[in-house]
Design an enzyme around this catalytic site. Structure first.
Site, PDB file in Angstrom:
ATOM      1  N   HIS A 193     -33.711  -4.513  32.177  1.00  0.00           N
ATOM      2  CA  HIS A 193     -34.236  -5.880  32.213  1.00  0.00           C
ATOM      3  C   HIS A 193     -35.728  -5.928  32.547  1.00  0.00           C
ATOM      4  O   HIS A 193     -36.437  -6.810  32.103  1.00  0.00           O
ATOM      5  CB  HIS A 193     -33.462  -6.734  33.223  1.00  0.00           C
ATOM      6  CG  HIS A 193     -32.069  -7.063  32.766  1.00  0.00           C
ATOM      7  ND1 HIS A 193     -31.078  -6.119  32.636  1.00  0.00           N
ATOM      8  CD2 HIS A 193     -31.508  -8.238  32.400  1.00  0.00           C
ATOM      9  CE1 HIS A 193     -29.970  -6.689  32.213  1.00  0.00           C
ATOM     10  NE2 HIS A 193     -30.198  -7.976  32.064  1.00  0.00           N
ATOM     11  N   TYR A 227     -41.804 -16.040  17.622  1.00  0.00           N
ATOM     12  CA  TYR A 227     -41.923 -16.091  16.162  1.00  0.00           C
ATOM     13  C   TYR A 227     -42.734 -17.292  15.711  1.00  0.00           C
ATOM     14  O   TYR A 227     -43.000 -18.195  16.499  1.00  0.00           O
ATOM     15  CB  TYR A 227     -40.528 -16.107  15.522  1.00  0.00           C
ATOM     16  CG  TYR A 227     -39.803 -17.434  15.593  1.00  0.00           C
ATOM     17  CD1 TYR A 227     -39.245 -17.891  16.783  1.00  0.00           C
ATOM     18  CD2 TYR A 227     -39.676 -18.246  14.468  1.00  0.00           C
ATOM     19  CE1 TYR A 227     -38.579 -19.107  16.848  1.00  0.00           C
ATOM     20  CE2 TYR A 227     -39.002 -19.464  14.529  1.00  0.00           C
ATOM     21  CZ  TYR A 227     -38.456 -19.887  15.723  1.00  0.00           C
ATOM     22  OH  TYR A 227     -37.806 -21.099  15.790  1.00  0.00           O
ATOM     23  N   GLU A 253     -35.758 -33.159  21.084  1.00  0.00           N
ATOM     24  CA  GLU A 253     -36.135 -32.719  19.735  1.00  0.00           C
ATOM     25  C   GLU A 253     -34.863 -32.298  19.019  1.00  0.00           C
ATOM     26  O   GLU A 253     -33.797 -32.228  19.637  1.00  0.00           O
ATOM     27  CB  GLU A 253     -37.138 -31.568  19.793  1.00  0.00           C
ATOM     28  CG  GLU A 253     -36.609 -30.330  20.500  1.00  0.00           C
ATOM     29  CD  GLU A 253     -37.642 -29.215  20.613  1.00  0.00           C
ATOM     30  OE1 GLU A 253     -38.574 -29.148  19.801  1.00  0.00           O
ATOM     31  OE2 GLU A 253     -37.474 -28.378  21.519  1.00  0.00           O
ATOM     32  N   ARG A 310     -50.676 -20.977  18.291  1.00  0.00           N
ATOM     33  CA  ARG A 310     -49.425 -21.114  19.057  1.00  0.00           C
ATOM     34  C   ARG A 310     -48.788 -19.758  19.300  1.00  0.00           C
ATOM     35  O   ARG A 310     -48.230 -19.503  20.370  1.00  0.00           O
ATOM     36  CB  ARG A 310     -48.452 -22.054  18.333  1.00  0.00           C
ATOM     37  CG  ARG A 310     -47.190 -22.325  19.159  1.00  0.00           C
ATOM     38  CD  ARG A 310     -46.303 -23.383  18.545  1.00  0.00           C
ATOM     39  NE  ARG A 310     -45.808 -22.985  17.245  1.00  0.00           N
ATOM     40  CZ  ARG A 310     -45.096 -23.780  16.439  1.00  0.00           C
ATOM     41  NH1 ARG A 310     -44.804 -25.009  16.805  1.00  0.00           N
ATOM     42  NH2 ARG A 310     -44.680 -23.350  15.269  1.00  0.00           N
ATOM     43  N   ARG A 348     -32.682   0.296  27.334  1.00  0.00           N
ATOM     44  CA  ARG A 348     -32.285  -1.024  27.822  1.00  0.00           C
ATOM     45  C   ARG A 348     -32.436  -1.134  29.340  1.00  0.00           C
ATOM     46  O   ARG A 348     -31.812  -0.384  30.089  1.00  0.00           O
ATOM     47  CB  ARG A 348     -30.843  -1.343  27.412  1.00  0.00           C
ATOM     48  CG  ARG A 348     -30.452  -2.779  27.733  1.00  0.00           C
ATOM     49  CD  ARG A 348     -29.046  -3.126  27.277  1.00  0.00           C
ATOM     50  NE  ARG A 348     -28.749  -4.541  27.524  1.00  0.00           N
ATOM     51  CZ  ARG A 348     -28.370  -5.025  28.706  1.00  0.00           C
ATOM     52  NH1 ARG A 348     -28.205  -4.204  29.730  1.00  0.00           N
ATOM     53  NH2 ARG A 348     -28.148  -6.323  28.869  1.00  0.00           N
ATOM     54  N   LYS A 387     -42.191 -20.497  21.701  1.00  0.00           N
ATOM     55  CA  LYS A 387     -41.397 -20.341  20.472  1.00  0.00           C
ATOM     56  C   LYS A 387     -40.717 -18.970  20.462  1.00  0.00           C
ATOM     57  O   LYS A 387     -41.147 -18.052  19.755  1.00  0.00           O
ATOM     58  CB  LYS A 387     -42.292 -20.554  19.241  1.00  0.00           C
ATOM     59  CG  LYS A 387     -41.495 -20.878  17.973  1.00  0.00           C
ATOM     60  CD  LYS A 387     -42.390 -21.486  16.937  1.00  0.00           C
ATOM     61  CE  LYS A 387     -41.716 -21.630  15.584  1.00  0.00           C
ATOM     62  NZ  LYS A 387     -40.542 -22.486  15.580  1.00  0.00           N
ATOM     63  N   LEU A 447     -40.804 -28.149  21.923  1.00  0.00           N
ATOM     64  CA  LEU A 447     -41.818 -27.300  21.289  1.00  0.00           C
ATOM     65  C   LEU A 447     -42.926 -28.200  20.727  1.00  0.00           C
ATOM     66  O   LEU A 447     -42.634 -29.238  20.122  1.00  0.00           O
ATOM     67  CB  LEU A 447     -41.185 -26.500  20.143  1.00  0.00           C
ATOM     68  CG  LEU A 447     -42.153 -25.554  19.434  1.00  0.00           C
ATOM     69  CD1 LEU A 447     -42.437 -24.325  20.301  1.00  0.00           C
ATOM     70  CD2 LEU A 447     -41.603 -25.119  18.087  1.00  0.00           C
TER      71      LEU A 447
END
Ligand code: PDD
Length: 287
Positions: A102, A33, A182, A52, A100, A149, A207
């Protein structure tokens, strides 16, 4: 005014915006995101945020849902439809909907993209600039790739809640050597007794905040000396100033760490100066 969201090619009512229950973002936090600030009708640092995003997608070997030019058109359209002049947009891309499993789904699975935008009342943030915030320190317990992110933010959510329940506003992750990493959703900075701005290098373990990158430009622009190096909790507590940066808060002063006053308990002048010059230096894109 009704809010509008963008979901996989369609502009829909925010209240009706939905994705499938087998979206990999929902099942595995298999998504990335960006949060980008809008101020005075201008998008702040759009290029760096989109750079990014591309990097995050690449690190996860995820396909981009559309070209950068198309993405910019949609972002602007969402901001326009929601009449955002001051606020933010939130953009999320996941590996898409698949049964579903993996393992990655087949190559032809379309990524999911959603974009929302909202106006934000600046008053609470202005209050934080004036009075500063309290933080707690917590041991780092996240995975090793926090440079990506991703929407996998459960540890961040839990420590932020822990901070709230302790009467603070944020939590700062500390590594096993006692160095500051952070905060739950922002980068951490100190101004040393000698007046030097210090923040942890972003090569590994945090990040690389866009606000962080631009703030280094701001410091250079203002002639404020800075160092990218690790610093300890003790150094943070002894610092002249401590503050956080993120797209939703530019520079937020910290005045208390684990119940101990820092920076004489008052927001400092360096963070205020950097904040004041931020928009002059940042890239601004018209909606
Ligand atoms: N958070 N570190 C973490 C863990 C973050 O989640 C963020 C941003 C930052 C600062 O990055 P930037 O300057 O690019 O906003 C650092 C956003 C605002 C969020 O999750 O809402």
């Amino acid at each position: 005014m009704s809010r509008i969201a963008y979901v996989n090619g369609r502009y829909v009512q925010h209240a009706d915006a939905a994705i499938h229950i087998e979206d990999r973002g929902f099942q595995f936090a298999d998504g990335v995101y960006e949060v980008c600030e809008v101020r005075g009708g201008l998008i702040v640092d759009l290029t760096r945020h989109l750079d990014r995003l591309e990097r995050s997608l690449g690190e996860l070997r995820m396909r981009s849902p559309m070209s950068r030019e198309a993405l910019k058109i949609v972002i602007r359209e969402v901001l326009r439809r929601n009449r955002v002049r001051n606020g933010l947009f939130y953009l999320q891309v996941t590996r898409g909907v698949a049964r579903r499993d993996h393992f990655f789904p087949s190559e032809d699975t379309s990524p999911t993209i959603t974009i929302t935008a909202k106006s934000v009342d600046p008053t609470p943030m202005l209050r934080k600039y004036e009075s500063g915030i309290k933080v707690i320190t917590v041991p780092e317990n996240r995975w090793d790739r926090v440079d990506i992110k991703t929407v996998g933010l459960l540890p961040n959510v839990l420590v932020k809640q822990q901070a709230k329940e302790a009467g603070a506003q944020d939590a700062v992750f500390i590594d096993t050597n006692g160095n500051v990493k952070e905060a739950a959703s922002s980068n951490v900075w100190i101004v040393t007794r000698e007046g030097v701005l210090v923040t942890r290098p972003a090569e590994h373990g945090i990040l690389r905040g866009i606000t962080r990158t631009t703030l280094l430009d701001v410091a250079a622009h203002l002639g404020v000396g800075f160092e990218e190096r690790e610093f300890t909790v003790e150094e943070m507590i002894a610092a002249r100033e401590v503050f956080l940066t993120s797209a939703t808060g530019s520079c937020v002063p910290i005045v208390e760490v684990d119940g101990r006053p820092v920076a004489n308990g008052h927001p400092g002048s360096v963070s205020a100066k950097l904040r004041g010059a931020f928009l002059d230096v940042a890239e601004k894109t018209t909606i």
